[in-house]
Design a protein around this motif. Sequence first.
Motif, PDB file in Angstrom:
ATOM      1  N   UNK B 179      35.435  34.936  36.455  1.00 32.81           N
ATOM      2  CA  UNK B 179      36.220  34.939  37.526  1.00 32.81           C
ATOM      3  C   UNK B 179      37.322  36.234  37.289  1.00 32.81           C
ATOM      4  N   UNK B 180      37.216  37.271  38.267  1.00 34.27           N
ATOM      5  CA  UNK B 180      37.919  38.496  37.939  1.00 34.27           C
ATOM      6  C   UNK B 180      39.133  38.650  39.197  1.00 34.27           C
ATOM      7  N   UNK B 181      39.412  39.589  38.363  1.00 29.67           N
ATOM      8  CA  UNK B 181      41.116  39.999  39.247  1.00 29.67           C
ATOM      9  C   UNK B 181      42.044  40.845  38.540  1.00 29.67           C
ATOM     10  N   UNK B 182      43.229  40.989  38.896  1.00 25.84           N
ATOM     11  CA  UNK B 182      43.783  41.932  38.499  1.00 25.84           C
ATOM     12  C   UNK B 182      45.119  40.468  37.495  1.00 25.84           C
ATOM     13  N   UNK B 253      33.501  41.284  31.092  1.00 26.73           N
ATOM     14  CA  UNK B 253      33.116  40.060  32.373  1.00 26.73           C
ATOM     15  C   UNK B 253      31.896  40.290  33.474  1.00 26.73           C
ATOM     16  N   UNK B 254      32.334  41.638  34.032  1.00 25.23           N
ATOM     17  CA  UNK B 254      31.463  42.106  34.954  1.00 25.23           C
ATOM     18  C   UNK B 254      29.899  41.977  34.493  1.00 25.23           C
ATOM     19  N   UNK B 259      26.848  35.940  38.510  1.00 22.17           N
ATOM     20  CA  UNK B 259      27.916  36.011  40.053  1.00 22.17           C
ATOM     21  C   UNK B 259      29.502  36.863  39.320  1.00 22.17           C
ATOM     22  N   UNK B 260      30.416  36.591  40.289  1.00 19.19           N
ATOM     23  CA  UNK B 260      31.858  37.220  39.973  1.00 19.19           C
ATOM     24  C   UNK B 260      32.716  36.753  41.163  1.00 19.19           C
ATOM     25  N   UNK B 285      25.531  45.716  40.439  1.00 24.12           N
ATOM     26  CA  UNK B 285      24.415  44.854  41.366  1.00 24.12           C
ATOM     27  C   UNK B 285      24.400  43.517  41.439  1.00 24.12           C
ATOM     28  N   UNK B 286      25.738  43.050  41.394  1.00 21.94           N
ATOM     29  CA  UNK B 286      26.005  41.708  40.973  1.00 21.94           C
ATOM     30  C   UNK B 286      26.368  41.173  42.166  1.00 21.94           C
TER      31      UNK B 286
END
Lengths: 63, 434
Positions: B179-182, B253-254, B259-260, B285-286
């Motif tokens: 789980x990514x994001x600013x 993390x990526x 999958x992100x 390429x995720x």
Amino acid sequence: MIFDFFKNKPKTNDEEVLKNLLKSQELLNKRFEMKQMTNETYLKKAKDLRKKIEKYQKRIEEK
Amino acid sequence: MKLPTVALVGRPNVGKSTIFNKIVGEKISIIEDTPGVTRDRIYSEASYKDYKFNVIDTGGIDSSNENFNDNIKMQAEIAIDEADVVLFVVDGKEGLTSNDFVVRDMLRNNRKKVIVVINKIDNKKSEENIYDFYELGFDCYLQVSGEHGIGFFELFDEIIKNFPKKDADEEDNRLKFSVIGRPNVGKSSLINALLNEERVIVSNIAGTTRDAVDTVLKYNDEEFIMIDTAGMRKKGRIYENIEKYSLMRSMKAIDRSNICLLVINAEEGIIEHDKHIAGYVLEKGKGLIIVVNKWDTVKNPNIKEYTDKIRNEFQFLNYAPIVFVSALTKKRIHTIMPEVLKVGENIKREIPTSILNNVINDAYLLNAPPSYKGKRLKIYFTNQSGIQPPKFTFHVNNKGLVHFSYKRYLENKLRENFNLEGTPIILQFKNRGE
């Protein structure tokens, strides 16, 4: 989990610095022997290093 | 497998960026021509002999703080938290300065391996200064010249000395998603909402990796590993809300994910930072799912309108599914895992060669490429040459005749005919006999 108390025990800063200054002196001598520097440079650098080494030796003795 | 990390630390203008670039080498970014996603590189992968590792240029993480001590403290904290090996860069030309001692003091008293990299050693005069640096009290000193590329083999050998061999870790076949994001888009609450929704098997296993907090959760009898970037942040650190740092954490993390889940704050909309992260996901390429969080706070919510807005902002990611949720009220949280499952299948999708060739032949007949200087592109044969992400190789008469618009047309045709939602695809063109 077994704690390694001896491994965690920090060395004093001065001891580490002194050890590395001696290493530096060794490197300097080696390079001088291999004629990688002039007499003048060697003497100047050796003098500087000696001063520093003495400073740290004195600090450790005082502790 | 988690790659070891090397961090560059040092006072300004000692040549950290030059050394960073020398270590990582030239990298060609596949999205560099997409507006809004160009960026300074502060984090990258490098390899030497049989080893791969990540490199962080902490000097590139601008804290917008004028204070030297605070800046250095930030660099040192990041290096100590993130890295396995710290490269303490000093300026051999200028000699030892009091600021170097400030950096030294910050790096001391941790058990990370520190290599003092004496940079700008490209003449006799600079060489005379190296002996002074031993006063820093670290055990390893190396001389390099970032500008002239001198001393890097010795540096690489020293860096990799204690790294694990490439195949030391066992390969885990469970699907990993992050789980990514600013900062402050609601990653933590989303993760908590997800964990409450699905069956958590083991929470917070720190054994697999040193710093990442992974959680194994079960959905539809299948186990997934969730990589939690939010949980990795250490409270009270001065750098925790710095944008570039959060980008770097996301990148880490990526790299480990299949999958992100890119979380966007519905209230604030999309900003450049979101595009940077998304661009990196594409580059690596995720698989990607866009999660619009805080949907409950939007007045007059209209999913169709918001979807169009996202598609417009992320034109290079039109393949990514979008879900609208509210982590706070837990509304629509149940829509996330089915998407993860779906994208998980799509990134590994294998298409039979005969069907693939039928689709490409039909696409070619329907819309033949325009001729250029009397020559026309011919596609002889197509095959799938990889998964995660799916990669297709087109055997053609002259790959120089492939126009980017025709490449996009072929990609669209593949997406129309096969379920490739959520996964980037790579199209490769080869001349006959290549």
